[in-house]
Motif scaffolding. Structure first.
Motif, PDB file in Angstrom:
ATOM      1  N   GLU A  97      -8.971   2.655  -1.313  1.00  0.00           N
ATOM      2  CA  GLU A  97      -7.757   2.770  -2.131  1.00  0.00           C
ATOM      3  C   GLU A  97      -6.525   2.187  -1.431  1.00  0.00           C
ATOM      4  N   GLU A 117       1.331   8.970  -3.665  1.00  0.00           N
ATOM      5  CA  GLU A 117       1.870   8.267  -4.842  1.00  0.00           C
ATOM      6  C   GLU A 117       2.855   9.176  -5.582  1.00  0.00           C
ATOM      7  N   ILE A 134      -4.787   3.042   1.268  1.00  0.00           N
ATOM      8  CA  ILE A 134      -3.725   3.985   1.633  1.00  0.00           C
ATOM      9  C   ILE A 134      -3.585   3.925   3.155  1.00  0.00           C
ATOM     10  N   THR A 136      -3.071   5.250   6.222  1.00  0.00           N
ATOM     11  CA  THR A 136      -3.071   6.660   6.636  1.00  0.00           C
ATOM     12  C   THR A 136      -3.124   6.784   8.145  1.00  0.00           C
ATOM     13  N   HIS A 163      -4.655  15.200  -0.897  1.00  0.00           N
ATOM     14  CA  HIS A 163      -5.446  14.019  -0.538  1.00  0.00           C
ATOM     15  C   HIS A 163      -4.421  12.937  -0.183  1.00  0.00           C
ATOM     16  N   SER A 205       0.847  -1.188   0.000  1.00  0.00           N
ATOM     17  CA  SER A 205       0.000   0.000   0.000  1.00  0.00           C
ATOM     18  C   SER A 205       0.885   1.242   0.000  1.00  0.00           C
ATOM     19  N   TYR A 206       0.312   2.353  -0.424  1.00  0.00           N
ATOM     20  CA  TYR A 206       0.974   3.637  -0.184  1.00  0.00           C
ATOM     21  C   TYR A 206       0.750   4.033   1.268  1.00  0.00           C
ATOM     22  N   ARG A 235      -4.074  10.124  -1.224  1.00  0.00           N
ATOM     23  CA  ARG A 235      -3.590   9.405  -2.417  1.00  0.00           C
ATOM     24  C   ARG A 235      -2.433  10.148  -3.109  1.00  0.00           C
ATOM     25  N   ASP A 271     -12.264   6.738   1.292  1.00  0.00           N
ATOM     26  CA  ASP A 271     -11.280   6.698   0.189  1.00  0.00           C
ATOM     27  C   ASP A 271     -10.022   5.934   0.617  1.00  0.00           C
ATOM     28  N   CYS A 272      -9.523   6.241   1.823  1.00  0.00           N
ATOM     29  CA  CYS A 272      -8.287   5.590   2.310  1.00  0.00           C
ATOM     30  C   CYS A 272      -8.477   4.079   2.398  1.00  0.00           C
TER      31      CYS A 272
END
Ligand code: MN
Length: 250
Positions: A31, A220, A33, A35, A215, A7-8, A217, A27-28
């Protein structure tokens, strides 16, 4: 071999300061992420905790921001009350900038209390603010945070190369953002940090990308920028950062 589906990582973002808090948490998760949702006051803890309950990628952190200590030092009682529910702690730390210098002594008392409490509780991971105060932050970390498997990440590090080396010796991780990469002075420090201590962050919504609040994301692109300055393949660096996060959370 590195994991292929890493994952990022956005290890410092104020999700609860976005207008669309719930959407950005979703979203996190969707996607993938990883966080760290830092908070600035313990009053924000219950809502952050509830919204991220059962989610894998966004993780809530219990904070008391040094810039709020002057007005809100009494909230340390509430912070104490919630500590047993929190694996992650942040945003905490010190700020000796001109706007916050009048509370610097009080900030040190609060931060010392936070570090002692984390050490007593054990197994906490901290995201730390250290504006114009890195030597003092490191001194307090060295004095108060050693036992019980606590680990810490210096967010938006702006100290000297000497400070960075001392921090590495103390076991610090560093969450790096795009603004640090674009700044020549901080870029030179980034290049000195061991690769196994780096993570990425946005510090959103306090940073922007194309005129909009960052954001999660957007990390990346931060990985892309880091991979070009550190001369690594994007996918390789992404994996290294993901591996670093797993090591931090062990
Ligand atoms: Mn922040």
């Amino acid at each position: 071999m590195h994991e292929v589906n890493a994952s990022y990582v956005d290890f410092h973002c104020h999700l609860d300061l976005y207008q669309e808090f719930e959407k950005i948490v979703a979203d996190c998760e969707r996607e993938k992420i990883d966080t760290l949702a830092v908070t600035t006051t313990p009053l924000a803890w219950p809502r952050n905790k509830q919204l991220m309950l059962g989610k894998k990628h966004p993780r809530p952190a219990l904070g008391l921001h040094p810039q709020l200590v002057k007005e809100r030092s009494h909230e340390i009682d509430l912070w104490d009350k919630y500590l047993s529910e929190a694996r992650y702690v942040g945003e905490v730390g010190l700020d000796a900038g001109p706007a916050n210098y009048s509370s610097y002594e009080l900030q040190q008392e609060i931060f010392t209390h936070i570090l002692k409490s984390c050490s007593n509780a054990g197994k906490k991971v901290l995201s730390i603010h250290s504006v114009r105060s890195v030597p003092k932050v490191l001194e307090l970390l060295d004095k108060h945070l050693t036992p019980n498997n606590c680990k810490f990440v210096l967010h938006w590090f702006s100290g000297s190369i000497g400070n960075a080396k001392a921090a590495v010796e103390l076991g610090a991780y560093f969450s790096l953002n795009s603004q640090m990469i674009r700044n020549e002075r901080t870029l030179n420090i980034i290049k000195q940090i061991p690769l196994d201590r780096i993570l990425t962050e946005t510090d959103g919504p306090f940073t922007e990308r194309s005129g909009m609040p960052s954001h999660p994301r957007d990390v990346e692109q931060t990985v892309g920028e880091l991979s070009s300055v550190l001369r690594y393949e994007h996918a390789e660096l992404k994996s290294i950062i993901s591996t670093n996060l797993q090591a931090l959370l062990l």
